[in-house]
Design a protein around this motif. Sequence first.
Motif, mmCIF file in Angstrom:
data_model
loop_
_atom_site.group_PDB
_atom_site.id
_atom_site.type_symbol
_atom_site.label_atom_id
_atom_site.label_comp_id
_atom_site.label_asym_id
_atom_site.label_seq_id
_atom_site.Cartn_x
_atom_site.Cartn_y
_atom_site.Cartn_z
ATOM 1 N N ILE A 110 15.533 -89.372 -101.045
ATOM 2 C CA ILE A 110 16.449 -88.355 -101.892
ATOM 3 C C ILE A 110 15.466 -88.003 -103.246
ATOM 4 O O ILE A 110 15.398 -86.822 -103.467
ATOM 5 N N ILE A 111 14.699 -88.981 -103.864
ATOM 6 C CA ILE A 111 13.802 -88.546 -104.911
ATOM 7 C C ILE A 111 12.889 -87.610 -104.531
ATOM 8 O O ILE A 111 12.309 -86.914 -105.300
ATOM 9 N N LYS A 112 12.322 -87.527 -103.249
ATOM 10 C CA LYS A 112 11.131 -86.772 -102.975
ATOM 11 C C LYS A 112 11.865 -85.388 -102.869
ATOM 12 O O LYS A 112 11.112 -84.368 -102.951
ATOM 13 N N ASN A 113 13.074 -85.237 -102.539
ATOM 14 C CA ASN A 113 13.520 -83.662 -102.300
ATOM 15 C C ASN A 113 14.601 -83.226 -103.446
ATOM 16 O O ASN A 113 14.741 -82.253 -103.303
ATOM 17 N N GLN A 114 14.798 -84.035 -104.252
ATOM 18 C CA GLN A 114 15.723 -83.590 -105.412
ATOM 19 C C GLN A 114 15.097 -84.008 -106.709
ATOM 20 O O GLN A 114 14.643 -85.106 -106.954
ATOM 21 N N LYS A 115 15.702 -83.330 -107.662
ATOM 22 C CA LYS A 115 15.445 -83.967 -109.277
ATOM 23 C C LYS A 115 16.428 -84.806 -109.589
ATOM 24 O O LYS A 115 17.663 -84.382 -109.536
ATOM 25 N N ILE A 116 15.914 -86.145 -110.068
ATOM 26 C CA ILE A 116 16.958 -86.913 -110.314
ATOM 27 C C ILE A 116 16.734 -87.331 -111.749
ATOM 28 O O ILE A 116 15.246 -87.712 -112.069
ATOM 29 N N ASP A 117 17.601 -87.566 -112.725
ATOM 30 C CA ASP A 117 17.330 -87.744 -114.146
ATOM 31 C C ASP A 117 17.588 -89.303 -114.262
ATOM 32 O O ASP A 117 16.908 -89.774 -115.358
ATOM 33 N N LEU A 118 18.304 -90.030 -113.457
ATOM 34 C CA LEU A 118 18.576 -91.441 -113.925
ATOM 35 C C LEU A 118 18.641 -92.114 -112.744
ATOM 36 O O LEU A 118 19.346 -91.488 -111.787
ATOM 37 N N VAL A 119 18.175 -93.220 -112.282
ATOM 38 C CA VAL A 119 18.254 -94.051 -111.143
ATOM 39 C C VAL A 119 18.916 -95.473 -111.606
ATOM 40 O O VAL A 119 18.324 -96.145 -112.326
ATOM 41 N N LEU A 120 20.064 -95.789 -111.106
ATOM 42 C CA LEU A 120 20.619 -97.140 -111.360
ATOM 43 C C LEU A 120 20.692 -97.826 -109.853
ATOM 44 O O LEU A 120 21.261 -97.165 -108.766
ATOM 45 N N THR A 121 19.809 -98.931 -109.953
ATOM 46 C CA THR A 121 19.793 -99.408 -108.468
ATOM 47 C C THR A 121 19.996 -100.917 -108.698
ATOM 48 O O THR A 121 19.595 -101.871 -109.572
ATOM 49 N N ASP A 122 20.194 -101.428 -107.595
ATOM 50 C CA ASP A 122 20.524 -103.022 -107.190
ATOM 51 C C ASP A 122 19.034 -103.592 -107.098
ATOM 52 O O ASP A 122 18.152 -102.585 -106.442
ATOM 53 N N VAL A 123 18.727 -104.829 -107.135
ATOM 54 C CA VAL A 123 17.471 -105.084 -107.269
ATOM 55 C C VAL A 123 17.097 -105.720 -105.772
ATOM 56 O O VAL A 123 15.951 -105.392 -104.944
ATOM 57 N N ARG A 124 18.197 -106.495 -105.312
ATOM 58 C CA ARG A 124 17.916 -106.829 -103.750
ATOM 59 C C ARG A 124 18.867 -106.285 -102.920
ATOM 60 O O ARG A 124 19.978 -106.101 -102.919
ATOM 61 N N MET A 125 18.015 -105.760 -101.818
ATOM 62 C CA MET A 125 18.455 -104.830 -100.910
ATOM 63 C C MET A 125 17.961 -104.881 -99.818
ATOM 64 O O MET A 125 16.400 -105.048 -99.862
ATOM 65 N N PRO A 126 18.319 -104.737 -98.505
ATOM 66 C CA PRO A 126 17.527 -104.348 -97.155
ATOM 67 C C PRO A 126 16.900 -102.889 -97.211
ATOM 68 O O PRO A 126 17.323 -102.269 -98.038
ATOM 69 N N LYS A 127 15.799 -103.057 -96.673
ATOM 70 C CA LYS A 127 15.153 -101.748 -96.311
ATOM 71 C C LYS A 127 14.640 -100.971 -97.879
ATOM 72 O O LYS A 127 14.769 -99.952 -98.079
#
Length: 66
Positions: A45-62
């Motif tokens: 998604i980040i490669k293809n779109q302009k993102i201003d803010l990312v909220l992310t979990d730390v532990r995830m698969p993949k």
Amino acid sequence: MREAKNITVLVVDDETSLREAIMFDFKRKGYNVIGAENGLQAIEIIKNQKIDLVLTDVRMPKGDGV
């Protein structure tokens, strides 16, 4: 300061209910919101779109949030 409607937030979490709850809250406040289930999906998604803010979990698969 930019208006919320001009800001895109990417919410990344493998737990569907949590991801959707966070997305709902940001959408309600007028932000453009995109969701991703894991780190690999978020990177695409980040490669293809302009993102201003990312909220992310730390532990995830993949791909973790780090």
